[in-house]
Motif scaffolding. Structure first.
Motif, mmCIF file in Angstrom:
data_model
loop_
_atom_site.group_PDB
_atom_site.id
_atom_site.type_symbol
_atom_site.label_atom_id
_atom_site.label_comp_id
_atom_site.label_asym_id
_atom_site.label_seq_id
_atom_site.Cartn_x
_atom_site.Cartn_y
_atom_site.Cartn_z
ATOM 1 N N HIS A 34 0.843 -1.205 0.000
ATOM 2 C CA HIS A 34 0.000 0.000 0.000
ATOM 3 C C HIS A 34 0.877 1.253 0.000
ATOM 4 O O HIS A 34 1.833 1.319 0.754
ATOM 5 N N PHE A 35 0.550 2.203 -0.848
ATOM 6 C CA PHE A 35 1.205 3.522 -0.794
ATOM 7 C C PHE A 35 0.418 4.494 0.080
ATOM 8 O O PHE A 35 0.919 5.541 0.461
ATOM 9 N N MET A 36 -0.865 4.155 0.336
ATOM 10 C CA MET A 36 -1.740 5.071 1.078
ATOM 11 C C MET A 36 -1.719 6.477 0.486
ATOM 12 O O MET A 36 -1.336 7.445 1.157
ATOM 13 N N PRO A 37 -2.129 6.632 -0.754
ATOM 14 C CA PRO A 37 -2.124 7.980 -1.361
ATOM 15 C C PRO A 37 -3.233 8.859 -0.794
ATOM 16 O O PRO A 37 -4.277 8.358 -0.372
ATOM 17 N N TYR A 38 -2.963 10.142 -0.781
ATOM 18 C CA TYR A 38 -4.017 11.116 -0.477
ATOM 19 C C TYR A 38 -4.733 11.349 -1.800
ATOM 20 O O TYR A 38 -4.316 12.173 -2.609
ATOM 21 N N LEU A 39 -5.809 10.580 -2.042
ATOM 22 C CA LEU A 39 -6.350 10.579 -3.406
ATOM 23 C C LEU A 39 -7.244 11.771 -3.721
ATOM 24 O O LEU A 39 -7.819 11.845 -4.805
ATOM 25 N N HIS A 40 -7.329 12.722 -2.781
ATOM 26 C CA HIS A 40 -8.054 13.968 -3.088
ATOM 27 C C HIS A 40 -7.090 15.064 -3.553
ATOM 28 O O HIS A 40 -7.424 16.233 -3.509
ATOM 29 N N ALA A 41 -5.897 14.681 -3.964
ATOM 30 C CA ALA A 41 -4.898 15.670 -4.398
ATOM 31 C C ALA A 41 -5.339 16.329 -5.710
ATOM 32 O O ALA A 41 -6.072 15.724 -6.488
ATOM 33 N N PRO A 42 -4.910 17.563 -5.948
ATOM 34 C CA PRO A 42 -5.299 18.266 -7.177
ATOM 35 C C PRO A 42 -4.547 17.723 -8.393
ATOM 36 O O PRO A 42 -3.483 18.227 -8.750
ATOM 37 N N LEU A 43 -5.130 16.698 -9.015
ATOM 38 C CA LEU A 43 -4.444 16.029 -10.123
ATOM 39 C C LEU A 43 -4.394 16.896 -11.378
ATOM 40 O O LEU A 43 -3.727 16.555 -12.351
ATOM 41 N N ASP A 44 -5.075 18.041 -11.321
ATOM 42 C CA ASP A 44 -5.006 18.985 -12.448
ATOM 43 C C ASP A 44 -3.874 19.997 -12.258
ATOM 44 O O ASP A 44 -3.915 21.103 -12.761
ATOM 45 N N PHE A 45 -2.841 19.576 -11.521
ATOM 46 C CA PHE A 45 -1.760 20.525 -11.183
ATOM 47 C C PHE A 45 -1.087 21.124 -12.413
ATOM 48 O O PHE A 45 -0.600 22.243 -12.369
ATOM 49 N N ARG A 46 -1.084 20.400 -13.525
ATOM 50 C CA ARG A 46 -0.414 20.949 -14.720
ATOM 51 C C ARG A 46 -1.155 22.176 -15.247
ATOM 52 O O ARG A 46 -0.528 23.101 -15.768
ATOM 53 N N TRP B 42 4.822 16.879 -5.698
ATOM 54 C CA TRP B 42 5.766 16.589 -4.607
ATOM 55 C C TRP B 42 6.464 17.872 -4.141
ATOM 56 O O TRP B 42 6.877 18.695 -4.937
ATOM 57 N N MET B 43 6.653 18.022 -2.882
ATOM 58 C CA MET B 43 7.541 18.987 -2.226
ATOM 59 C C MET B 43 7.336 20.439 -2.631
ATOM 60 O O MET B 43 7.185 21.302 -1.767
ATOM 61 N N LEU B 44 7.345 20.734 -3.915
ATOM 62 C CA LEU B 44 7.270 22.136 -4.335
ATOM 63 C C LEU B 44 5.830 22.635 -4.418
ATOM 64 O O LEU B 44 5.600 23.840 -4.457
ATOM 65 N N TYR B 45 4.881 21.713 -4.439
ATOM 66 C CA TYR B 45 3.475 22.113 -4.616
ATOM 67 C C TYR B 45 2.904 22.524 -3.256
ATOM 68 O O TYR B 45 3.052 21.803 -2.274
ATOM 69 N N PRO B 46 2.246 23.678 -3.171
ATOM 70 C CA PRO B 46 1.679 24.079 -1.866
ATOM 71 C C PRO B 46 0.549 23.124 -1.453
ATOM 72 O O PRO B 46 -0.405 22.939 -2.210
ATOM 73 N N HIS B 47 0.676 22.533 -0.279
ATOM 74 C CA HIS B 47 -0.296 21.516 0.128
ATOM 75 C C HIS B 47 -1.500 22.132 0.845
ATOM 76 O O HIS B 47 -1.994 21.577 1.830
ATOM 77 N N ASP B 48 -1.960 23.277 0.364
ATOM 78 C CA ASP B 48 -3.092 23.920 1.048
ATOM 79 C C ASP B 48 -4.423 23.199 0.795
ATOM 80 O O ASP B 48 -5.426 23.527 1.418
ATOM 81 N N TYR B 49 -4.423 22.221 -0.084
ATOM 82 C CA TYR B 49 -5.634 21.438 -0.344
ATOM 83 C C TYR B 49 -5.857 20.370 0.726
ATOM 84 O O TYR B 49 -6.877 19.705 0.750
ATOM 85 N N PHE B 50 -4.867 20.183 1.602
ATOM 86 C CA PHE B 50 -4.937 19.085 2.574
ATOM 87 C C PHE B 50 -6.119 19.268 3.529
ATOM 88 O O PHE B 50 -6.309 20.335 4.109
ATOM 89 N N ASP B 51 -6.895 18.206 3.707
ATOM 90 C CA ASP B 51 -8.045 18.225 4.611
ATOM 91 C C ASP B 51 -7.844 17.109 5.643
ATOM 92 O O ASP B 51 -7.884 15.927 5.298
ATOM 93 N N PRO B 52 -7.605 17.481 6.897
ATOM 94 C CA PRO B 52 -7.297 16.446 7.900
ATOM 95 C C PRO B 52 -8.429 15.434 8.087
ATOM 96 O O PRO B 52 -8.159 14.256 8.358
ATOM 97 N N ALA B 53 -9.674 15.877 7.907
ATOM 98 C CA ALA B 53 -10.787 14.917 8.062
ATOM 99 C C ALA B 53 -10.694 13.839 6.983
ATOM 100 O O ALA B 53 -10.930 12.649 7.241
#
Lengths: 387, 258
Positions: free
Chosen positions: A7-19, A27-38
């Motif tokens: 298992h990689f346990m991805p955060y699958l609500h990530a903004p996949l439209d980042f391009r 990774w790393m350089l992208y601002p993770h302000d989309y993160f939702d702890p719930a």
């Protein structure tokens, strides 16, 4: 043959439209302000439930993994997750594949954490020692040119900490201790198994196959079948040159896997999720993936001329590309069994680490995948190859 | 012109470019290597005996195993200057080479007549971090290195040959080993810069995108009596982008009247 759920346990609500936002990586350089702890909390529970399901269906074990500063993995500290897993998984092994040793300044702490887990599980852990991928050297600040040296030295320290009577002194180039005497000691004797997951580095293979190690080598994801074969056969060659025959128990392959009733159904169901894994969750620039000194010069030159898988240059990688190269096992149970039997016959493969959740694969499809793989792939192959 | 015979320094064959008559002047190049400084060296050879070394590991020979941090290079070059019998010379360092020059000057400045630090690494300036050059592609690096994009375009129009690509990656590996952590600086250097008694000139491009011009003021504040020239419309490579202004400042920094 033995079968494990990876298992990689991805955060699958990530903004996949980042391009579309002018970015080339999550990774790393992208601002993770989309993160939702719930959502993170819910995903942890979902993923641990998937591991419990695998355990109840008789898988030989479940695998956790380490990555940093990325929605690709919710496990920057794999031993923390292994602790959580240990409270739920009562039968199978818990594989920590792996812990990136050079990234830490105190590898004795890793020896201590693994000894704790070994006692908590009454000896059901398998440890994985890795260098971590190149981007982790940007994310951790550790000098990539010291990665190899720190890796071998941390390995030596941990193994000695588990096996040598303490207290003893350790004077390394990177790590120095006046007193090494960890407590608790490991449950397994002389120490928990050590597996070596890698992308196919020839030096690593020769080292892992040495007679005083005989570590199980794990060929990691995103390698075409022909290169998996070449790499694992090179381990067998290395063993032979050391004067012994490598057993299936020393050869492992981690491979994204999806099983459905027919090939067509499997491909249709897996397509968006596996393509998200290879194109979006694992998209990086070469500079991000390969900090200078992470590989030797010859490899750096070869890689800088090659086109990376996923997201850059030649357009999106499709499920058809992945199937054609044998990077993934996706299809009916018969199709997936045939691929594994081929690997068994040609390579002598002993351990299969199936990535049964990947990319955005939702809970219902993941559970169905875990169930079908257990009943229609694991059980028949295990009966056929009992070793 | 490049020396036929390397200078043996602790067993390492140091290659160097040397030309001209007059007082000795040593140029320590930046991470990209000495080639881009040859036109400057040619020019200075009218006034000086110019020595431009190729850093260990930057050419055919591999970097020695002991060459791990910038202070190792300071001892290496101090030894090289003795081997070349250099006395009373000017030491000019650009970028990484400026850092090496400063490390030399805090240790043993007895042979130095003048010190010139150009767009130099080596210190950490609060509020003015260096850019992360290790995340740049070649195109991005060139874009960031110049104020005037025409210079970047000119370089981009000449893509690397395979040989250049290999050499560039080799140098990048050497540099990363030296400067990765702490990134581009040595806290101990910063602590001892006040020991430098050599007359020091600091030259900086106002628009340096790698080491911001705030570095220049910090170097000046730390080195007693140092003088400072900030060159306008100029990025990280002032000797290429503003060669005239750069040369004037360099010569006056070395005590030569224009």
């Amino acid at each position: 043959m033995k079968f494990y759920m990876f298992h990689f346990m991805p955060y699958l609500h990530a903004p996949l439209d980042f391009r579309a936002k002018g970015r080339d990586t999550l990774w790393m350089l992208y601002p993770h302000d989309y993160f939702d702890p719930a959502k993170c909390h819910a995903l942890y529970n979902r993923y641990l439930g998937e591991m419990e399901l695998a355990d109840s269906l008789g898988y030989d074990g479940v695998c956790v993994n380490e990555h940093h500063q990325t929605p690709h993995s919710l496990m920057p500290a794999p031993n923390v997750m292994a602790g959580a897993v240990s409270a739920r998984i009562k039968n199978g092994k818990i594989l920590i594949l792996g812990r990136a040793l050079p990234l830490v300044d105190n590898p004795l702490a890793v020896a201590e954490e693994w000894a704790m887990l070994d006692n908590l599980t009454a000896g059901r852990i398998i440890t994985g020692m890795v260098r971590g991928i190149g981007i982790e050297y940007h994310a951790s600040g550790v000098n990539p040119g010291e990665s190899v040296g720190r890796y071998y030295e941390a390995h030596d320290l941990i193994k000695q900490a588990w096996t040598r009577p303490g207290p003893f002194r350790f004077d390394g180039k990177y790590y120095q201790y006046a007193y090494v005497n960890p407590f608790p000691r490991p449950f397994q004797s002389p120490h928990p198994p050590i597996w070596i997951p890698s992308g196919g580095n020839p030096d690593t293979i020769v080292w892992a196959a040495a007679p005083d190690r005989k570590y199980t080598y794990v060929q990691f994801f995103n390698a075409p079948y022909e290169s998996v074969k070449k790499t694992l056969l090179s381990y067998r060659d290395a063993a032979e040159s050391h004067g012994y025959d490598a057993k299936p128990d020393q050869l492992a392959w981690a491979v994204p896997t999806y099983v459905a009733d027919t090939d067509e159904q499997a491909i249709n169901q897996a397509r968006p999720h596996i393509e998200a894994l290879f194109n979006d969750f694992m998209a990086f620039s070469k500079e991000l993936l390969l900090p200078p000194g992470y590989t030797n010069l010859a490899a750096a030159i070869a890689i800088s001329k090659a086109t990376p898988v996923g997201g850059r240059g030649g357009g999106r990688t499709t499920i058809e590309d992945l199937l054609e190269k044998g990077i993934v096992h996706i299809g009916s149970a018969a199709t997936v069994r045939a691929r594994l039997e081929k690997a068994r016959g040609e390579i002598g493969l002993g351990h299969v680490l199936a990535l049964l959740q990947f990319g955005t694969l939702p809970a219902d499809l993941t559970r169905r995948n875990i169930e079908l793989y257990a009943s229609d792939v694991v059980q028949p192959l295990r009966a056929k190859y009992p070793d | 012109m490049w020396s036929d015979k390397a200078c043996d320094v602790f067993g390492y064959p140091l290659r160097y470019w040397r030309k001209g008559r007059g007082p000795a002047l040593v140029i320590l190049s930046g991470a990209g290597g000495p080639e881009i400084m040859v036109p400057l060296a040619e020019d200075l050879a009218q006034n000086f005996d110019v020595i431009l070394p190729e850093h260990p590991g930057f050419g055919a020979a591999d970097a020695p195993p002991w060459c791990e941090r910038v202070p190792d290079l300071a001892y290496f070059y101090a030894e090289a200057f003795e081997a070349l019998r250099l006395k009373d010379f000017a030491l000019v360092g650009h970028s990484l080479g400026g850092w090496i020059a400063a490390e030399i000057a805090v240790r043993d400045a007895h042979a130095l007549r003048a010190l010139v630090l150009v767009s130099a690494a080596g210190i950490s300036v609060p509020g003015a971090p260096p850019a992360d050059n290790f995340l740049w592609s070649r195109a991005e690096m060139l874009k960031r290195f110049f104020f005037d994009p025409a210079f970047a375009q000119q370089a981009l129009d000449k893509p690397f040959t395979d040989e250049q690509l290999g050499l560039n990656l080799k140098r990048l590996q050497c540099v990363a080993r030296l400067v990765w952590k702490p990134r581009w600086h040595n806290p101990e250097l910063q602590r001892w810069l006040h020991r430098i008694k050599t007359p020091t000139r600091i030259i900086w491009g106002k628009d340096d995108n790698l080491f911001p011009a705030a570095y220049a003021a910090a170097f000046q504040a730390a080195i007693p009596g140092a003088t400072l020239d900030i060159i306008k419309e100029c990025g990280h490579l002032p000797f290429i982008e503003q060669p005239d202004a750069f040369k004037r400042s360099l010569l006056s920094g070395c005590g030569v009247k224009p």
